[in-house]
Design an enzyme around this catalytic site. Structure first.
Site, PDB file in Angstrom:
ATOM      1  N   ASP A   1       0.879  -1.163   0.000  1.00  0.00           N
ATOM      2  CA  ASP A   1       0.000   0.000   0.000  1.00  0.00           C
ATOM      3  C   ASP A   1       0.919   1.216   0.000  1.00  0.00           C
ATOM      4  O   ASP A   1       2.133   1.108   0.081  1.00  0.00           O
ATOM      5  CB  ASP A   1      -0.927  -0.046   1.230  1.00  0.00           C
ATOM      6  CG  ASP A   1      -2.195   0.756   0.965  1.00  0.00           C
ATOM      7  OD1 ASP A   1      -3.226   0.479   1.581  1.00  0.00           O
ATOM      8  OD2 ASP A   1      -2.141   1.682   0.114  1.00  0.00           O
TER       9      ASP A   1
HETATM   10  C1  GAL Z   1      -4.094   4.245   0.006  1.00  0.00           C
HETATM   11  C2  GAL Z   1      -5.182   3.183  -0.011  1.00  0.00           C
HETATM   12  C3  GAL Z   1      -5.013   2.236  -1.182  1.00  0.00           C
HETATM   13  C4  GAL Z   1      -4.843   3.000  -2.491  1.00  0.00           C
HETATM   14  C5  GAL Z   1      -3.746   4.059  -2.365  1.00  0.00           C
HETATM   15  C6  GAL Z   1      -3.571   4.860  -3.661  1.00  0.00           C
HETATM   16  O1  GAL Z   1      -4.340   5.142   1.024  1.00  0.00           O
HETATM   17  O2  GAL Z   1      -5.152   2.426   1.195  1.00  0.00           O
HETATM   18  O3  GAL Z   1      -6.139   1.376  -1.231  1.00  0.00           O
HETATM   19  O4  GAL Z   1      -6.051   3.594  -2.833  1.00  0.00           O
HETATM   20  O5  GAL Z   1      -4.036   4.920  -1.270  1.00  0.00           O
HETATM   21  O6  GAL Z   1      -4.348   5.994  -3.682  1.00  0.00           O
END
Ligand code: GAL
Length: 751
Positions: free
Chosen positions: A665
């Site tokens: 992530d």
């Molecule tokens: C994070 C989220 C992910 C993905 C990433 C890109 O905060 O947990 O699922 O969306 O941002 O925007």
């Protein structure tokens, strides 16, 4: 730094500057119509005393929109810059109702709750607010003929006051229904669409009624998952005293018509059970009906929930008097439990427990009828996985009788040792073999990778700036080797932050349709819009389990049940990928609390983790072969998910056979080396310069495997394996196909 800059310039300069296209009109119209239908076919009619709904068309409505906010979706990666948003007032007007605050015909009260990623919701908002209570009291005093409540929320709410109030005639549960959700509410309230949704997560009376509530707000560290396998209806239908805490049970949902279910056959075959159910519309209006098939089990050696969902399906639109035969099936392997204590004599194995299995058919867990049964004479060991998760210091786990007992000993878990690999010491100016040659079968991946330095391979193992200013980052992006810059984008409910796109209903609402075909259609529509806006990888679907009613991301996840989560995700992925766009299962695995998601390493028994939190991912990986998986910020049993070798390699790849790309992530707190060593291929959205710093300190003349502190964790072979997986994913993208064709064309015209 110079090399990196040079690599970057090459990468970005050569990448196709395909700015996001605008969606074409036909796609916009199709997306809106489908988003509206998907929302209407998923909304859950919880209460409808005296046929309060549907309202006579053209009737008057006094609308009490307490906060005046319509929530098409939740905050964070699910947010969408929608082409248009039809809120509830507009939707009611669109289907012909007259909004008249003076009228005393029908009061429609909207209860709205916000929810977003990286936050959890407060217990205060689980209850009706004072303003909502006062509004309802005023409405009751005003002598309305009918009172309808619409719940537009990203998390569970205590609906007992409404369920038990005879003056509240109807309750409609709509989660976050997307950009056309207001119109879908109009379709349901007017009877244009007959509601057919069912709860995919239990609604109970108080937050503390969920066993997961103890410790949920203790943000100091690891959360012990003491409720173990008893999650959602598995808890409320099994643990003594829990049943009466339920306001509306799992699978509950009403219709404007009636149906008769006749189970015509239950066949227990060698490896699967088939259940044939004839559904007849015995009422006065057309409608769709989901049929849910459960099993209960007695006489086993192990603990089991009182009831477990095994299969479900949905009819088409049945006219009054019409029938449809549904054949539901589930594999015997799906009945197996993970024996982490060895009660079967085979610790660490999937076991089909002995005992009498009863097949139950119906709707909610409270509205089922026995339809057949079969016996398993003795425990059957189905599989003994090579890898086991460490079960660290989970002091106790819940049993079916409501008591707690200690958890089995911890298995040793450590990152596996990977062999050494080969790398060039100095970069090639012009590779003799490109990825196009690999795609054409003119060279093997090994021959291709042999041309790279370690630094070039590592370049593939972290994200790079987005080419499309509205995306979430590039993967690959080594143009001199013919490796396209695959563009990633959010999100589960629509193409986010890009041009205006369709705002689809949230995952929790779509799962409530109990219609796998609908999830496939949503995925297809999303894949179409991603392809049209020039994105290659969609960061969706999310399918973590609703463990606690106030987790900030529950709207973005499907259900409390792993079967609903897995089937929904698998169909969604098949739809997205049918359009040549990669889907990304997320967040792998066990992300069930948002506020401290980056830091917590929850403590879960291996049985609960495999049967509840991993099961949906397993089904989606095996049935839909997603191009990518995103590991969770959170962790289990001492390791962050992104650095958990047992999770990312031991289970995901070695047991389930996943051959796609794993990515972290965004901005995780773990060093890239540890994630790479676990077999996690790409650190997103960047390595934060970690590689340059290591190179500056140690140089890349020395392969990582020769560095003592990495020898146990990371080897060149691990980097090479990840680089190869990234290249294989890039080769699947429409972008790569376009760039390969363009290159072939320019080569031909040059001759
Ligand atoms: C994070 C989220 C992910 C993905 C990433 C890109 O905060 O947990 O699922 O969306 O941002 O925007």
């Amino acid at each position: 730094m110079k090399t990196r800059k040079a690599l970057m310039v090459v990468a970005v300069a050569a990448a196709s500057f395909a700015l996001a296209q605008e969606l074409d009109e036909a796609t916009v119209a199709k997306g809106a119509a489908f988003s509206r239908r998907a929302a209407a076919e998923s909304m859950v009619l919880l209460k409808n005393e005296g046929a309060t709904l549907p309202l006579a068309q053209g009737g008057k409505i006094a609308l009490y929109d307490v906060t005046g906010k319509y929530r098409a979706g939740g905050g964070g990666s699910s947010d969408v810059k929608a082409v248009r948003v039809v809120d509830i007032p507009s939707g009611l007007k669109e289907v012909g109702f007259v909004l008249d605050p003076q009228s005393r015909e029908t009061a429609v009260v909207v209860i709205e709750r916000a929810s977003r990623e990286s936050h959890d919701n407060s217990e205060e908002w689980f209850e009706l607010s004072n303003k909502e209570r006062e509004t309802l009291a005023g409405i009751k005093a005003a002598g309305f003929a009918k009172i309808v409540v619409v719940c537009n929320s990203g998390h569970a709410i205590n609906l007992a006051p409404l369920a038990e109030d005879p003056s509240v005639g109807a309750i409609l549960w709509i989660w976050y229904p997307g950009g056309e959700g207001g119109a879908a509410v109009g379709d349901i309230v007017s009877g244009k669409v007959n509601p057919s949704g069912r709860l995919a997560s239990t609604l109970a009376r108080a937050v503390r009624d969920w066993p997961s509530d103890s410790g949920f707000r203790d943000y100091r560290g690891a959360v012990p998952y003491e409720e173990d396998i008893f999650v959602g209806y598995r808890y409320f239908e099994t643990i003594p005293g829990a049943k009466e805490k339920v306001v509306y049970p799992f699978g509950h949902g009403l219709s404007y018509t009636d149906f008769r279910l006749q189970t015509s056959d239950v066949r227990s075959q060698e490896s699967e059970v088939l259940v044939s159910v004839r559904v007849t519309n015995t009422g006065k209006v057309a409608g769709k009906r989901s049929v849910l098939c459960y099993t209960s089990q007695k006489g086993g050696k192990a603990e089991h929930p009182a009831i477990e969902l095994r299969a479900y399906g949905k009819t088409g639109l049945l006219q009054p008097g019409a029938s449809e035969e549904l054949t539901l099936s589930f594999a015997k392997r799906d009945l197996a439990y993970f024996d982490d204590e060895g009660v079967s004599g085979n610790p660490g194995s999937w076991v089909l427990d002995q005992g009498e299995y009863t097949v139950l058919v119906g709707g909610s867990v409270r509205d089922v009828a026995p339809a057949g049964s079969f016996t398993v004479a003795a425990p059957e060991v189905l599989e003994t996985p090579g890898f086991k998760l460490r079960t660290d210091t989970l002091a106790r786990r819940l049993r079916a009788d409501g008591s707690y007992t200690a958890v089995p000993l911890a298995y040793p878990t450590r990152p596996g040792r990977l062999g050494k690999g080969k790398v060039r010491k100095t970069p090639m100016e012009t590779p003799s073999v490109t990825l196009y040659d690999v795609a054409d079968g003119k060279a093997t991946m090994d021959q291709f990778l042999d041309q790279m330095t370690l630094k070039e391979m590592l370049f593939l193992c972290y994200g790079h700036p987005r080419v499309d200013p509205n995306g979430t980052g590039s993967i690959g992006a080594l143009a001199k080797f013919g490796i396209s810059a695959a563009q990633t984008c959010d999100g589960p409910a629509g193409i986010r932050r890009s041009i205006k796109s369709t705002y689809f209903p949230c995952a929790a609402l779509l799962a409530s349709s109990f219609d796998p075909a609908l999830l496939r259609e949503v995925g297809t529509a999303l894949g179409t819009e991603a392809a049209e806006t020039d994105f290659d990888i969609l960061l969706a679907p999310g399918l973590c389990i609703h463990r606690h009613p106030l987790c900030g991301r529950n709207f973005e996840y499907f259900s409390e049940d792993p079967l609903v989560s897995g089937v929904s995700a698998a169909e969604y992925v098949k739809g997205v990928q049918s359009r040549g766009v990669g889907a990304t299962l997320k967040h792998f695995a066990g992300n069930n609390r948002e506020a401290t998601r980056r830091f917590e390493k929850d403590i879960v028994s291996e049985r609960a983790f495999r049967e509840i939190y991993l099961r949906g991912f397993e089904r989606a990986v095996k049935e839909a072969k997603p191009w990518a998986i995103m590991t969770a910020y959170s962790g289990i049993n001492g390791y962050n998910c992104g650095e958990h070798y047992g999770l990312v390699t031991g289970i995901l790849r070695d047991e389930w056979g996943f051959d796609g790309v794993t990515m972290t992530d965004w901005w995780t707190t773990v060093p890239l080396w540890r994630e790479l060593a676990a077999g996690n291929d790409v650190k997103m959205p960047s390595d934060r310069g970690e590689i340059d710093r290591k190179a500056a300190k140690e140089g890349f003349g020395v392969t990582l495997a020769e560095r003592a502190e990495d020898a146990d964790l990371l080897t060149v072979e691990a980097v090479r394996t990840s680089a190869a997986r990234v290249c294989r994913m890039v080769m699947k993208t429409l972008r790569f196909a376009r760039e390969k064709a363009a290159r072939a064309e320019s080569a031909a015209s040059a001759q």
